[in-house]
Design an enzyme around this catalytic site. Structure first.
Site, short mmCIF file in Angstrom:
data_model
loop_
_atom_site.label_atom_id
_atom_site.label_comp_id
_atom_site.label_asym_id
_atom_site.label_seq_id
_atom_site.Cartn_x
_atom_site.Cartn_y
_atom_site.Cartn_z
N TYR A 1 46.62 43.28 35.61
CA TYR A 1 45.58 44.26 35.32
C TYR A 1 44.30 43.95 36.09
CZ TYR A 1 42.61 47.38 32.56
OH TYR A 1 41.74 48.37 32.16
N SER B 1 36.97 48.33 36.21
CA SER B 1 36.80 47.44 35.06
C SER B 1 36.00 46.23 35.51
CB SER B 1 38.17 47.00 34.55
OG SER B 1 38.05 45.94 33.61
#
Length: 281
Positions: free
Chosen positions: A177, A164
């Site tokens: 995250y 990501s």
């Protein structure tokens, strides 16, 4: 569906998290190029919907229920894939996710917030939830690779992890995250070095901002308009839009092609509309 083509005939592709928006798109793209695709997801119904659509389009697809945090479940999935298509030669580690109990409710800390029971500060984060995020993103990729990449050791293969843009620049409110995706990128580089003598390439795609089932309600109002966080994202994305699943297709197929990317190994490829390049001023 892509309008360009890479010949993946003879490739057995395993995609985890394949019931989701992005990974179901990956599965369809790979199948359209001739790969036999196994769609693994803990939600078998979602995986089967995606697999059925691929079969209706003339592709080869199998939905398999799998818990990527259970080696036993993954081994059973490996047996099912091998029985249907043969051993895995392309693995896409797409399973992942976040946990709301590992998020702060504000971007930065003001001392007064510590006394507000309605606010969740860094000091209030649930350690078990924090660990669960690492399980979903990092340990799942490790376990899945241990099970499916074993078949590649003697024949060569290809592993694509899904990282990501959080791995490059951590976003506010989601420390677990962001840190977990940074670990995925690091694991990608480590594994690429380790498996290189076996002719196994390992790379990662780092998507920018895409609307998925996980973040839909966080970014969009019921009428489809942007919430403040979505507006901030768009303001910092030079192309002024969210990504579409098809925006990832070219990078995915390029990494899958030995002809086009055979010397690409240990990389993390951003697909972010310029988000990482923009300083904000």
């Amino acid at each position: 569906m892509q309008t360009y083509h890479v010949d993946l005939s003879g490739v057995v592709a395993v995609i985890t998290g394949a019931g989701g928006v992005l990974c179901s798109g990956f599965a369809a793209d790979l199948a359209a190029c001739g790969a036999a695709v196994a769609l693994l997801d803990i939600n078998l119904e979602a995986a089967e919907r995606a697999a059925s659509a691929i079969r209706e389009a003339g592709g080869k697809a199998l939905a398999v229920k799998a818990d990527c945090l259970s080696a036993e479940s993954l081994r059973a999935a490996r047996e099912a894939v091998a029985a249907a298509f043969g051993p895995c030669s392309l693995l896409v580690n797409g399973a992942g996710g976040n946990n709301a109990a590992a998020n702060t409710s504000h971007e930065t800390l003001e001392p007064s917030l510590l006394d507000d029971p309605a606010e969740t500060s860094f000091f209030d984060l649930d350690s078990a939830a924090f660990g669960k995020v690492f399980d979903l993103n990092v340990r799942a990729a490790v376990l899945t690779t241990q099970v499916f990449a074993r078949d590649m050791v003697s024949t060569g293969g290809n592993i694509i992890n899904i990282s990501s843009m959080n791995a490059f620049r951590p976003l506010t409110k989601i420390p677990a995250y962001s840190a977990a995706k940074a670990a995925v990128s690091n694991f990608t580089q480590w594994l690429a070095v380790y498996l290189a003598p076996c002719h196994i390439r390992v790379n990662a795609i780092a998507p920018g901002f895409f609307i998925t089932g996980q973040n839909h309600d966080l970014l969009l109002n019921p009428d489809g308009s942007y919430k403040p966080r979505a507006e901030k994202i768009i303001a910092h994305t030079p192309q002024k839009r969210f990504g579409q699943p098809s925006d990832l297709t070219g990078t995915l197929l390029w990494l899958c092609s030995e002809e086009m990317s055979g010397f690409v190994n240990g990389t993390v490829i951003p697909v972010d509309g310029g988000f990482a390049a923009y300083s904000g001023v």
